[in-house]
Design an enzyme around this catalytic site. Sequence first.
Site, PDB file in Angstrom:
ATOM      1  N   GLY A  94       7.763   5.161   9.781  1.00 42.29           N
ATOM      2  CA  GLY A  94       8.561   6.386   9.721  1.00 42.29           C
ATOM      3  C   GLY A  94       7.804   7.601  10.229  1.00 42.29           C
ATOM      4  N   LYS A 115      -0.894   8.001  12.989  1.00 45.98           N
ATOM      5  CA  LYS A 115      -0.151   8.284  11.746  1.00 45.98           C
ATOM      6  C   LYS A 115       0.066   9.789  11.666  1.00 45.98           C
ATOM      7  CE  LYS A 115      -0.543   7.305   6.750  1.00 45.98           C
ATOM      8  NZ  LYS A 115      -1.329   6.506   5.803  1.00 45.98           N
ATOM      9  N   ASP A 127      10.068  13.764   7.561  1.00 46.66           N
ATOM     10  CA  ASP A 127       9.791  14.594   8.745  1.00 46.66           C
ATOM     11  C   ASP A 127       8.862  13.902   9.750  1.00 46.66           C
ATOM     12  OD1 ASP A 127       7.380  14.694   7.452  1.00 46.66           O
ATOM     13  OD2 ASP A 127       7.376  16.863   7.133  1.00 46.66           O
ATOM     14  N   ARG A 178      -5.834   5.457  13.751  1.00 50.49           N
ATOM     15  CA  ARG A 178      -6.537   4.400  13.015  1.00 50.49           C
ATOM     16  C   ARG A 178      -6.548   3.112  13.825  1.00 50.49           C
ATOM     17  NH1 ARG A 178      -2.427   3.513   7.934  1.00 50.49           N
ATOM     18  NH2 ARG A 178      -0.554   3.161   9.149  1.00 50.49           N
ATOM     19  N   ARG A 185       2.188  -6.924   8.402  1.00 47.52           N
ATOM     20  CA  ARG A 185       2.145  -6.793   6.948  1.00 47.52           C
ATOM     21  C   ARG A 185       2.963  -7.915   6.316  1.00 47.52           C
ATOM     22  NH1 ARG A 185       2.150  -0.806   6.716  1.00 47.52           N
ATOM     23  NH2 ARG A 185       1.756  -0.203   8.858  1.00 47.52           N
ATOM     24  N   ASP A 254       4.585  -3.768   1.893  1.00 45.02           N
ATOM     25  CA  ASP A 254       4.464  -3.185   3.239  1.00 45.02           C
ATOM     26  C   ASP A 254       3.068  -2.631   3.466  1.00 45.02           C
ATOM     27  OD1 ASP A 254       5.705  -1.458   1.171  1.00 45.02           O
ATOM     28  OD2 ASP A 254       5.320   0.134   2.608  1.00 45.02           O
ATOM     29  N   ASN A 255       2.244  -2.603   2.441  1.00 45.49           N
ATOM     30  CA  ASN A 255       0.873  -2.110   2.595  1.00 45.49           C
ATOM     31  C   ASN A 255      -0.154  -3.233   2.482  1.00 45.49           C
ATOM     32  OD1 ASN A 255       1.857   0.471   2.911  1.00 45.49           O
ATOM     33  ND2 ASN A 255       1.603   1.029   0.768  1.00 45.49           N
ATOM     34  N   ASP A 264      -3.448   1.257   4.963  1.00 47.02           N
ATOM     35  CA  ASP A 264      -2.552   2.242   4.350  1.00 47.02           C
ATOM     36  C   ASP A 264      -3.169   2.930   3.137  1.00 47.02           C
ATOM     37  OD1 ASP A 264      -0.768   1.936   6.302  1.00 47.02           O
ATOM     38  OD2 ASP A 264       0.923   1.381   5.036  1.00 47.02           O
TER      39      ASP A 264
END
Length: 501
Positions: A94, A115, A127, A178, A185, A254-255, A264
């Site tokens: 996102g 990121k 955002d 990164r 994942r 998801d991490n 993450d």
Amino acid sequence: MSVAAKPLFAFDNTFVRELPGLYEPWQGAEHEAPALVVLNGALAKQLGVDVEELQSWEGVAALAGSAVPEGAEPVAQAYAGHQFGGYSPRLGDGRALLLGEVIDTRGVRQDVHLKGSGATPFSRGGDGKAAIGPMLREFAISEAMHNLGIPTARALAVVATGESVARETLLPGAVLTRIAESHLRVGTFEYTAALRDEALLRKLADYAIARHHPAAADAPNRYLALFEHVIAAQADLIARWMLVGFVHGVMNTDNMAISGQTIDYGPCAFMDRYDLETVFSSIDHGGRYAYGNQPSIAQWDLARLGEALLPLLADAQPAAVEAGMEALRGFVPRYQAAFGAGLRAKLGLGGVVVEAAGDPALDALADDLLSLLQLQQPDFTSVFRALSASLRSDESQGARALFPDDVAAFDAWAARWREALATHGVEPAAAAAAMDRVNPVYIPRNHLVEAALTAATVGDLQPFGELLEVLEQPFTERPGLEAWAQPGPAEDRPYRTFCGT
Ligand code: AMP
Ligand code: MG
């Protein structure tokens, strides 16, 4: 504009080539005046990148996500995930982009990932941005983990976007670059499984095997072998976290990386006082991701991976479930073996050969230390350096001072420990030296990290630079850095961290 002789990164983008359906091509937001805040020169070199080029106008624009460097094919990756136990079918990047992949100087394929680079089709009303504090936090903590020898994504750079990001207050915006062995994942598999496209699931699994667990390719059941390899990698990884007191804070599926690297970094922090119930994240009200829960949560997350892989594990569902369950039962012994060996090493007993079933006397010694720690809650990091110091000076005042509530209990344990060293023929001096190679003096102390980030947010990067420098050599005690080895003042507790949003 100058034309670079060779591209900034030598991209070769297998994920985009091989796995359409699992990403959306996308570009970062434009920023007029991005500025480099911190650059990891050593990592740049390892990626075969010219540090000067990276610092040039074009380089910084690429790191900000505003310009697409030659050969990059930026995409937002799709994934699902169980967040705090609840399933979200569509999370995805996102506020992140995979720029592409490069082969580093050691021959390892690495993702170059941004990121905070702006909204994407996966932003769900967010955002897409990041504030400078959390990005510098990920930079410092991931590099600290790397320097501790723990598998982790790393940080190449943080660039200030020059824009403000609206959080509780307006904060300076930033983009982190990164580097990870991949961003596959558990949630990538959950997303793919939910599409009910078995061919794509198979392609994803084959891709993960080739990239991360090539030994699984030769197994009679390669997908079951993939699952077993991920279980083993995660069991080993979580053991490493536990041995240094690292609390990830958001162990959502998801991490959790298929590679076995830590990824993450959000509200993560290092435990100071030993307490299995340690929670730092302001959003973890139930303590789901507390320090002591991390092994069982990892196994829970891996069960979700097993469910996603079910169509590949066997032809018929019952057989697939049984095979998956059997593999999952391997997590606990693997974790216990890794943690047990790590704890023995922390106590100078790393060279002792222990059978698979364990050594009852050494296991009891380790368990009793953990009980003592839980009862008296001394600073976890300090304990092991104080123990090695006690072997050198033949007086254990430093270590004893950490257990003021019941010194006798500590003395009794310490006597058994010295006896165990003697029984196994480990000389005190040799034990102390071995201990100091695995027990850090310096970890990212919460109050010092916080002070460095606060200063950086108002433009003073001096404390952040010092923080990076201290954490570069966590095992080497240096004069003048005494304050960095101490826990923060008690009035700071409980320390709270906030998600990097
Ligand atoms: P995280 O907690 O950082 O692992 O993020 C969980 C999910 O929320 C991921 O899908 C992120 O991409 C998404 N996310 C986090 N922060 C933002 C943001 N500011 N804007 C859009 N998406 C976000
Ligand atoms: Mg995440």
